[in-house]
Design a protein around this motif. Structure first.
Motif, PDB file in Angstrom:
ATOM      1  N   PHE A 167       0.830  -1.200   0.000  1.00  0.00           N
ATOM      2  CA  PHE A 167       0.000   0.000   0.000  1.00  0.00           C
ATOM      3  C   PHE A 167       0.862   1.247   0.000  1.00  0.00           C
ATOM      4  N   ILE A 216       1.292  -4.234   5.358  1.00  0.00           N
ATOM      5  CA  ILE A 216       0.789  -3.902   6.686  1.00  0.00           C
ATOM      6  C   ILE A 216       1.790  -4.347   7.746  1.00  0.00           C
ATOM      7  N   LYS A 235      -2.029   6.332  12.585  1.00  0.00           N
ATOM      8  CA  LYS A 235      -2.078   6.828  11.205  1.00  0.00           C
ATOM      9  C   LYS A 235      -1.285   8.122  11.071  1.00  0.00           C
ATOM     10  N   GLN A 261      -2.670   5.418   1.544  1.00  0.00           N
ATOM     11  CA  GLN A 261      -3.701   4.408   1.760  1.00  0.00           C
ATOM     12  C   GLN A 261      -3.817   3.989   3.221  1.00  0.00           C
ATOM     13  N   PHE A 262      -2.772   4.169   3.982  1.00  0.00           N
ATOM     14  CA  PHE A 262      -2.830   3.816   5.403  1.00  0.00           C
ATOM     15  C   PHE A 262      -3.761   4.756   6.175  1.00  0.00           C
ATOM     16  N   ASP A 273      -6.727   5.503   5.364  1.00  0.00           N
ATOM     17  CA  ASP A 273      -8.078   4.943   5.297  1.00  0.00           C
ATOM     18  C   ASP A 273      -8.187   3.584   5.991  1.00  0.00           C
ATOM     19  N   SER A 274      -7.080   3.071   6.486  1.00  0.00           N
ATOM     20  CA  SER A 274      -7.055   1.745   7.096  1.00  0.00           C
ATOM     21  C   SER A 274      -7.791   1.724   8.430  1.00  0.00           C
ATOM     22  N   GLN A 275      -8.498   0.627   8.668  1.00  0.00           N
ATOM     23  CA  GLN A 275      -9.174   0.443   9.952  1.00  0.00           C
ATOM     24  C   GLN A 275      -8.320  -0.372  10.920  1.00  0.00           C
ATOM     25  N   GLN A 276      -7.127  -0.760  10.497  1.00  0.00           N
ATOM     26  CA  GLN A 276      -6.239  -1.548  11.343  1.00  0.00           C
ATOM     27  C   GLN A 276      -5.372  -0.682  12.263  1.00  0.00           C
ATOM     28  N   LYS A 309       3.507  -1.912  10.519  1.00  0.00           N
ATOM     29  CA  LYS A 309       3.418  -2.198  11.955  1.00  0.00           C
ATOM     30  C   LYS A 309       4.807  -2.292  12.584  1.00  0.00           C
TER      31      LYS A 309
END
Length: 80
Positions: free
Chosen positions: A33, A64, A49, A37-38, A40-43, A68
């Motif tokens: 990504f 990802i 973010k 794009q990160f 919009d991430s839900q992780q 992390k």
């Protein structure tokens, strides 16, 4: 006489041939990504973010797992 003789199926246990593993390793390819794009991430939490937006390079793509790891490395870094 038949009582003293063992049949072949009784004398040898049933051996089931096992399937050989393939020589080529199975590799799973994680999607990559862009930095944007990160967002919009839900992780990730909003704080994570925001931190990633500073830590990640704009011209590179990251998995990802990589994001992390970068975040975790930054969190344990000693303050100067």
């Amino acid at each position: 006489m038949a009582d003293n003789q063992e049949t072949e199926t009784e004398a040898t246990p049933a051996v089931v041939p096992t399937k050989k593993e393939t020589a080529t390793p199975v590799t799973s390819v994680e999607p990559r990504f862009a930095k944007e794009q990160f967002q919009d991430s839900q992780q990730f939490t909003q704080i994570e973010k925001d931190t990633l937006s500073v830590l990640l390079e704009g011209d590179q793509d990251y998995t990802i797992s990589e994001a992390k790891r970068i975040l975790a490395d930054w969190l344990v870094k000693e303050v100067k």
